[in-house]
Design a protein around this motif. Sequence first.
Motif, PDB file in Angstrom:
ATOM      1  N   GLY A  39       0.821  -1.199   0.000  1.00  0.00           N
ATOM      2  CA  GLY A  39       0.000   0.000   0.000  1.00  0.00           C
ATOM      3  C   GLY A  39       0.856   1.250   0.000  1.00  0.00           C
ATOM      4  N   ARG A  40       0.395   2.285   0.704  1.00  0.00           N
ATOM      5  CA  ARG A  40       1.083   3.578   0.713  1.00  0.00           C
ATOM      6  C   ARG A  40       2.328   3.516   1.584  1.00  0.00           C
ATOM      7  NH1 ARG A  40      -0.495   8.692   3.933  1.00  0.00           N
ATOM      8  NH2 ARG A  40       0.770  10.250   2.932  1.00  0.00           N
ATOM      9  N   LEU A  41       3.431   4.022   1.045  1.00  0.00           N
ATOM     10  CA  LEU A  41       4.696   4.092   1.765  1.00  0.00           C
ATOM     11  C   LEU A  41       5.173   5.539   1.792  1.00  0.00           C
ATOM     12  CD1 LEU A  41       6.630   1.204   0.013  1.00  0.00           C
ATOM     13  CD2 LEU A  41       5.568   1.098   2.237  1.00  0.00           C
ATOM     14  N   ILE A  42       5.709   5.955   2.904  1.00  0.00           N
ATOM     15  CA  ILE A  42       6.392   7.247   2.998  1.00  0.00           C
ATOM     16  C   ILE A  42       7.862   6.912   3.202  1.00  0.00           C
ATOM     17  CG2 ILE A  42       6.649   9.381   4.277  1.00  0.00           C
ATOM     18  CD1 ILE A  42       3.731   9.130   5.077  1.00  0.00           C
ATOM     19  N   SER A  43       8.686   7.216   2.207  1.00  0.00           N
ATOM     20  CA  SER A  43      10.081   6.799   2.274  1.00  0.00           C
ATOM     21  C   SER A  43      10.996   7.926   1.803  1.00  0.00           C
ATOM     22  CB  SER A  43      10.312   5.553   1.416  1.00  0.00           C
ATOM     23  OG  SER A  43      10.007   5.821   0.077  1.00  0.00           O
ATOM     24  N   LYS A  44      12.257   7.809   2.188  1.00  0.00           N
ATOM     25  CA  LYS A  44      13.281   8.750   1.751  1.00  0.00           C
ATOM     26  C   LYS A  44      13.823   8.262   0.414  1.00  0.00           C
ATOM     27  CE  LYS A  44      14.813  10.077   6.332  1.00  0.00           C
ATOM     28  NZ  LYS A  44      15.939  10.105   7.263  1.00  0.00           N
ATOM     29  N   VAL A  45      13.724   9.106  -0.599  1.00  0.00           N
ATOM     30  CA  VAL A  45      14.193   8.772  -1.938  1.00  0.00           C
ATOM     31  C   VAL A  45      15.400   9.644  -2.238  1.00  0.00           C
ATOM     32  CG1 VAL A  45      13.601   8.664  -4.378  1.00  0.00           C
ATOM     33  CG2 VAL A  45      11.872   8.145  -2.664  1.00  0.00           C
ATOM     34  N   THR A  46      16.488   9.012  -2.641  1.00  0.00           N
ATOM     35  CA  THR A  46      17.727   9.714  -2.955  1.00  0.00           C
ATOM     36  C   THR A  46      17.908   9.762  -4.465  1.00  0.00           C
ATOM     37  OG1 THR A  46      18.691   8.945  -0.887  1.00  0.00           O
ATOM     38  CG2 THR A  46      20.209   9.786  -2.555  1.00  0.00           C
ATOM     39  N   TYR A  47      18.110  10.956  -4.981  1.00  0.00           N
ATOM     40  CA  TYR A  47      18.344  11.165  -6.403  1.00  0.00           C
ATOM     41  C   TYR A  47      19.813  11.505  -6.615  1.00  0.00           C
ATOM     42  CZ  TYR A  47      13.300  11.597  -7.031  1.00  0.00           C
ATOM     43  OH  TYR A  47      11.956  11.363  -7.062  1.00  0.00           O
ATOM     44  N   ILE A  48      20.421  10.876  -7.611  1.00  0.00           N
ATOM     45  CA  ILE A  48      21.782  11.217  -8.028  1.00  0.00           C
ATOM     46  C   ILE A  48      21.657  11.853  -9.407  1.00  0.00           C
ATOM     47  CG2 ILE A  48      24.077  10.362  -8.555  1.00  0.00           C
ATOM     48  CD1 ILE A  48      23.500   8.028  -6.666  1.00  0.00           C
ATOM     49  N   LYS A  49      21.996  13.150  -9.490  1.00  0.00           N
ATOM     50  CA  LYS A  49      21.807  13.894 -10.728  1.00  0.00           C
ATOM     51  C   LYS A  49      23.125  14.463 -11.223  1.00  0.00           C
ATOM     52  CE  LYS A  49      17.071  15.326  -9.944  1.00  0.00           C
ATOM     53  NZ  LYS A  49      16.141  16.466  -9.948  1.00  0.00           N
ATOM     54  N   LYS A  50      23.192  14.633 -12.539  1.00  0.00           N
ATOM     55  CA  LYS A  50      24.344  15.267 -13.169  1.00  0.00           C
ATOM     56  C   LYS A  50      23.975  16.707 -13.500  1.00  0.00           C
ATOM     57  CE  LYS A  50      26.539  13.056 -16.442  1.00  0.00           C
ATOM     58  NZ  LYS A  50      26.911  12.557 -17.792  1.00  0.00           N
ATOM     59  N   TYR A  51      24.843  17.637 -13.106  1.00  0.00           N
ATOM     60  CA  TYR A  51      24.629  19.061 -13.327  1.00  0.00           C
ATOM     61  C   TYR A  51      25.716  19.616 -14.241  1.00  0.00           C
ATOM     62  CZ  TYR A  51      21.387  19.156  -9.378  1.00  0.00           C
ATOM     63  OH  TYR A  51      20.332  18.938  -8.544  1.00  0.00           O
ATOM     64  N   LYS A 100      18.100   6.640  -8.948  1.00  0.00           N
ATOM     65  CA  LYS A 100      17.314   6.985  -7.774  1.00  0.00           C
ATOM     66  C   LYS A 100      17.001   5.708  -7.010  1.00  0.00           C
ATOM     67  CE  LYS A 100      12.804   7.332 -10.000  1.00  0.00           C
ATOM     68  NZ  LYS A 100      11.655   8.187 -10.202  1.00  0.00           N
ATOM     69  N   TYR A 101      17.108   5.803  -5.703  1.00  0.00           N
ATOM     70  CA  TYR A 101      16.869   4.651  -4.849  1.00  0.00           C
ATOM     71  C   TYR A 101      16.241   5.117  -3.553  1.00  0.00           C
ATOM     72  CZ  TYR A 101      21.244   6.176  -2.668  1.00  0.00           C
ATOM     73  OH  TYR A 101      22.212   6.910  -2.058  1.00  0.00           O
ATOM     74  N   ARG A 102      15.673   4.171  -2.802  1.00  0.00           N
ATOM     75  CA  ARG A 102      15.012   4.508  -1.550  1.00  0.00           C
ATOM     76  C   ARG A 102      15.527   3.627  -0.435  1.00  0.00           C
ATOM     77  NH1 ARG A 102      10.695   0.909  -0.419  1.00  0.00           N
ATOM     78  NH2 ARG A 102      10.350  -0.498  -2.131  1.00  0.00           N
ATOM     79  N   ASN A 103      15.495   4.170   0.779  1.00  0.00           N
ATOM     80  CA  ASN A 103      15.883   3.421   1.966  1.00  0.00           C
ATOM     81  C   ASN A 103      14.619   2.897   2.628  1.00  0.00           C
ATOM     82  OD1 ASN A 103      18.572   3.997   1.640  1.00  0.00           O
ATOM     83  ND2 ASN A 103      18.454   5.872   2.821  1.00  0.00           N
ATOM     84  N   THR A 104      14.614   1.635   3.023  1.00  0.00           N
ATOM     85  CA  THR A 104      13.459   1.054   3.687  1.00  0.00           C
ATOM     86  C   THR A 104      13.550   1.281   5.187  1.00  0.00           C
ATOM     87  OG1 THR A 104      14.516  -1.097   3.951  1.00  0.00           O
ATOM     88  CG2 THR A 104      13.301  -0.735   1.908  1.00  0.00           C
ATOM     89  N   TYR A 105      12.506   0.862   5.872  1.00  0.00           N
ATOM     90  CA  TYR A 105      12.453   0.999   7.325  1.00  0.00           C
ATOM     91  C   TYR A 105      13.551   0.191   7.999  1.00  0.00           C
ATOM     92  CZ  TYR A 105      10.595   0.684  12.058  1.00  0.00           C
ATOM     93  OH  TYR A 105      10.451   0.730  13.403  1.00  0.00           O
ATOM     94  N   TYR A 106      13.917  -0.932   7.387  1.00  0.00           N
ATOM     95  CA  TYR A 106      14.911  -1.835   7.958  1.00  0.00           C
ATOM     96  C   TYR A 106      16.338  -1.507   7.527  1.00  0.00           C
ATOM     97  CZ  TYR A 106      10.728  -4.400   9.054  1.00  0.00           C
ATOM     98  OH  TYR A 106       9.490  -4.742   9.526  1.00  0.00           O
ATOM     99  N   GLY A 107      16.531  -0.430   6.774  1.00  0.00           N
ATOM    100  CA  GLY A 107      17.864  -0.014   6.368  1.00  0.00           C
ATOM    101  C   GLY A 107      18.319  -0.579   5.038  1.00  0.00           C
ATOM    102  N   GLU A 108      17.470  -1.318   4.346  1.00  0.00           N
ATOM    103  CA  GLU A 108      17.824  -1.848   3.032  1.00  0.00           C
ATOM    104  C   GLU A 108      17.750  -0.733   1.991  1.00  0.00           C
ATOM    105  OE1 GLU A 108      15.427  -5.172   1.935  1.00  0.00           O
ATOM    106  OE2 GLU A 108      15.379  -5.929   3.975  1.00  0.00           O
ATOM    107  N   VAL A 109      18.513  -0.874   0.923  1.00  0.00           N
ATOM    108  CA  VAL A 109      18.483   0.073  -0.176  1.00  0.00           C
ATOM    109  C   VAL A 109      17.845  -0.628  -1.360  1.00  0.00           C
ATOM    110  CG1 VAL A 109      19.882   1.448  -1.743  1.00  0.00           C
ATOM    111  CG2 VAL A 109      20.531   1.272   0.649  1.00  0.00           C
ATOM    112  N   LYS A 110      16.756  -0.037  -1.881  1.00  0.00           N
ATOM    113  CA  LYS A 110      16.032  -0.644  -3.000  1.00  0.00           C
ATOM    114  C   LYS A 110      15.900   0.364  -4.127  1.00  0.00           C
ATOM    115  CE  LYS A 110      13.271  -4.009  -0.547  1.00  0.00           C
ATOM    116  NZ  LYS A 110      11.939  -4.562  -0.381  1.00  0.00           N
ATOM    117  N   ASP A 111      15.827  -0.170  -5.348  1.00  0.00           N
ATOM    118  CA  ASP A 111      15.632   0.656  -6.519  1.00  0.00           C
ATOM    119  C   ASP A 111      14.181   1.120  -6.569  1.00  0.00           C
ATOM    120  OD1 ASP A 111      16.243   1.938  -8.835  1.00  0.00           O
ATOM    121  OD2 ASP A 111      16.074   0.162 -10.101  1.00  0.00           O
TER     122      ASP A 111
END
Length: 63
Positions: free
Chosen positions: A21-33, A44-55
């Motif tokens: 269902g609905r998740l509120i998560s921290k999403v990290t973007y890596i961008k080229k400027y 771009k990837y997100r960190n889960t509640y358990y500390g895993e890193v997922k695409d």
Amino acid sequence: MYFIQVKRKTKIENRYSPKMGRLISKVTYIKKYMFRLPIETLHKYRNTYYGEVKDCANCILEA
């Protein structure tokens, strides 16, 4: 002065997963400027509640 830079920025976003269902998560973007203007998003990837890193490909952005 650098002409091309790679920056990483973290935002809190609402995501939707079909299984959980609905998740509120921290999403990290890596961008080229170039000249301080964003050109492309490299990854771009997100960190889960358990500390895993997922695409972010398996979760869609909630409207």
